[in-house]
Design a protein around this motif. Sequence first.
Motif, PDB file in Angstrom:
ATOM      1  N   ALA A  84      -2.725  58.838   0.877  1.00  0.00           N
ATOM      2  CA  ALA A  84      -2.881  60.224   0.447  1.00  0.00           C
ATOM      3  C   ALA A  84      -3.897  60.340  -0.691  1.00  0.00           C
ATOM      4  CB  ALA A  84      -1.537  60.782  -0.013  1.00  0.00           C
ATOM      5  N   ASN A  85      -4.596  61.474  -0.759  1.00  0.00           N
ATOM      6  CA  ASN A  85      -5.538  61.712  -1.849  1.00  0.00           C
ATOM      7  C   ASN A  85      -4.780  61.763  -3.160  1.00  0.00           C
ATOM      8  OD1 ASN A  85      -7.336  62.032   0.213  1.00  0.00           O
ATOM      9  ND2 ASN A  85      -7.508  64.238  -0.013  1.00  0.00           N
ATOM     10  N   GLY A  86      -5.370  61.231  -4.194  1.00  0.00           N
ATOM     11  CA  GLY A  86      -4.727  61.343  -5.482  1.00  0.00           C
ATOM     12  C   GLY A  86      -4.991  60.182  -6.411  1.00  0.00           C
ATOM     13  N   PRO A  87      -4.160  60.085  -7.453  1.00  0.00           N
ATOM     14  CA  PRO A  87      -4.385  59.069  -8.473  1.00  0.00           C
ATOM     15  C   PRO A  87      -3.872  57.690  -8.045  1.00  0.00           C
ATOM     16  CG  PRO A  87      -2.471  60.387  -9.029  1.00  0.00           C
ATOM     17  CD  PRO A  87      -3.064  60.979  -7.780  1.00  0.00           C
ATOM     18  N   TYR A  88      -4.656  56.683  -8.351  1.00  0.00           N
ATOM     19  CA  TYR A  88      -4.284  55.291  -8.098  1.00  0.00           C
ATOM     20  C   TYR A  88      -4.284  54.567  -9.431  1.00  0.00           C
ATOM     21  CZ  TYR A  88      -4.930  56.165  -3.160  1.00  0.00           C
ATOM     22  OH  TYR A  88      -4.812  56.665  -1.899  1.00  0.00           O
ATOM     23  N   GLU A  89      -3.323  53.663  -9.616  1.00  0.00           N
ATOM     24  CA  GLU A  89      -3.171  52.942 -10.881  1.00  0.00           C
ATOM     25  C   GLU A  89      -3.202  51.444 -10.637  1.00  0.00           C
ATOM     26  OE1 GLU A  89      -0.067  52.736 -14.640  1.00  0.00           O
ATOM     27  OE2 GLU A  89       0.557  53.697 -12.789  1.00  0.00           O
TER      28      GLU A  89
END
Length: 59
Positions: A22-27
């Motif tokens: 899914a699109n979004g923040p990765y850590e």
Amino acid sequence: MKRPFGGRFPDIMKDVSADTEANGPYECFDCGTIVVTEEHPGRCSDCGGAMRNRRTPIE
């Protein structure tokens, strides 16, 4: 079938979709660097560590 808690709670528990693309923040698991992107970044650009989608719960 007997309902847990005497049936006081409705069926509110739902499974969470584990959509890791899914699109979004990765850590980064190693250094904590956060990037926002449309695709999984693969490896951290700072340290080379594994990245995780922050919207996917870790349990």
